[in-house]
Design a protein around this motif. Structure first.
Motif, mmCIF file in Angstrom:
data_model
loop_
_atom_site.group_PDB
_atom_site.id
_atom_site.type_symbol
_atom_site.label_atom_id
_atom_site.label_comp_id
_atom_site.label_asym_id
_atom_site.label_seq_id
_atom_site.Cartn_x
_atom_site.Cartn_y
_atom_site.Cartn_z
ATOM 1 N N GLY A 49 16.183 1.924 -19.746
ATOM 2 C CA GLY A 49 15.366 2.944 -20.527
ATOM 3 C C GLY A 49 14.236 3.364 -19.211
ATOM 4 O O GLY A 49 13.586 4.153 -19.613
ATOM 5 N N TYR A 50 14.349 2.891 -17.949
ATOM 6 C CA TYR A 50 13.291 3.531 -16.920
ATOM 7 C C TYR A 50 14.150 3.856 -15.661
ATOM 8 O O TYR A 50 15.208 3.441 -15.413
ATOM 9 N N LEU A 51 13.251 4.445 -14.926
ATOM 10 C CA LEU A 51 13.595 4.877 -13.596
ATOM 11 C C LEU A 51 12.638 4.455 -12.661
ATOM 12 O O LEU A 51 11.379 4.443 -12.869
ATOM 13 N N VAL A 52 12.969 4.118 -11.584
ATOM 14 C CA VAL A 52 11.996 4.024 -10.366
ATOM 15 C C VAL A 52 11.679 5.308 -9.666
ATOM 16 O O VAL A 52 12.669 5.989 -9.306
ATOM 17 N N GLY A 53 10.238 5.378 -9.822
ATOM 18 C CA GLY A 53 9.824 6.626 -9.002
ATOM 19 C C GLY A 53 9.580 6.448 -7.731
ATOM 20 O O GLY A 53 10.623 6.050 -6.983
ATOM 21 N N LYS A 54 8.451 6.982 -7.414
ATOM 22 C CA LYS A 54 8.104 7.024 -5.694
ATOM 23 C C LYS A 54 7.537 5.472 -5.576
ATOM 24 O O LYS A 54 7.157 4.778 -6.068
ATOM 25 N N ILE A 55 8.198 5.072 -4.158
ATOM 26 C CA ILE A 55 7.926 3.921 -3.793
ATOM 27 C C ILE A 55 6.969 4.048 -2.307
ATOM 28 O O ILE A 55 7.586 4.838 -1.616
ATOM 29 N N SER A 56 5.913 3.625 -2.569
ATOM 30 C CA SER A 56 5.037 3.857 -1.388
ATOM 31 C C SER A 56 4.938 2.573 -0.597
ATOM 32 O O SER A 56 4.334 1.679 -1.001
ATOM 33 N N ARG A 57 5.506 2.667 0.496
ATOM 34 C CA ARG A 57 5.498 1.645 1.610
ATOM 35 C C ARG A 57 3.936 1.226 1.957
ATOM 36 O O ARG A 57 3.453 0.247 2.295
ATOM 37 N N LYS A 58 3.350 2.617 2.341
ATOM 38 C CA LYS A 58 2.029 2.442 3.072
ATOM 39 C C LYS A 58 1.056 1.794 1.746
ATOM 40 O O LYS A 58 0.220 0.953 2.279
ATOM 41 N N GLY A 59 1.095 2.380 0.581
ATOM 42 C CA GLY A 59 0.166 1.865 -0.381
ATOM 43 C C GLY A 59 0.742 0.572 -1.051
ATOM 44 O O GLY A 59 0.029 -0.196 -1.930
ATOM 45 N N LYS A 60 1.974 0.216 -0.885
ATOM 46 C CA LYS A 60 2.627 -1.013 -1.378
ATOM 47 C C LYS A 60 2.621 -0.914 -2.828
ATOM 48 O O LYS A 60 2.075 -1.771 -3.677
ATOM 49 N N THR A 61 3.117 0.309 -3.543
ATOM 50 C CA THR A 61 3.056 0.644 -4.957
ATOM 51 C C THR A 61 4.619 1.077 -5.189
ATOM 52 O O THR A 61 5.273 1.681 -4.229
ATOM 53 N N VAL A 62 4.973 1.001 -6.451
ATOM 54 C CA VAL A 62 6.134 1.547 -7.134
ATOM 55 C C VAL A 62 5.801 2.224 -8.430
ATOM 56 O O VAL A 62 4.917 1.597 -9.267
ATOM 57 N N ASP A 63 6.323 3.345 -8.705
ATOM 58 C CA ASP A 63 6.025 4.448 -9.807
ATOM 59 C C ASP A 63 7.222 3.834 -10.786
ATOM 60 O O ASP A 63 8.400 4.134 -10.263
ATOM 61 N N PHE A 64 6.959 3.595 -11.962
ATOM 62 C CA PHE A 64 8.095 3.569 -12.924
ATOM 63 C C PHE A 64 7.761 4.649 -13.981
ATOM 64 O O PHE A 64 6.730 4.757 -14.505
ATOM 65 N N GLU A 65 8.921 5.096 -14.592
ATOM 66 C CA GLU A 65 8.719 6.261 -15.426
ATOM 67 C C GLU A 65 10.175 5.933 -16.661
ATOM 68 O O GLU A 65 11.134 5.611 -16.291
ATOM 69 N N LYS A 66 9.492 5.900 -17.911
ATOM 70 C CA LYS A 66 10.396 5.876 -18.907
ATOM 71 C C LYS A 66 11.377 6.911 -19.194
ATOM 72 O O LYS A 66 10.888 8.333 -18.812
#
Length: 71
Positions: A49-66
């Protein structure tokens, strides 16, 4: 069974519509270091029930969205 299943379950149980995790947080939840295989496995998250959004290699983060209409 995906090696990322523990991460996908954690994301589903989190229940938040949108959120961000650091690479370190993802590795702690998954139980191993993430690598390029994450890019191929991210489509599995749709079944939870979720999507992987933006992956920031510089910021070392991943956004997730329902995904709308999924619970």
């Amino acid at each position: 069974m995906s090696k990322y299943e523990s991460l996908w379950n954690w994301i589903r149980e989190n229940g938040t519509d949108r959120f961000k995790l650091t690479f370190d947080e993802i590795e702690r939840i998954a139980g191993f270091p993430i690598d390029h295989s994450f890019l191929n496995a991210k489509k599995e998250l749709l079944h939870y029930g979720y999507l992987v959004g933006k992956i920031s290699r510089k910021g070392k983060t991943v956004d997730f969205e329902k995904v709308q209409g999924k619970s």
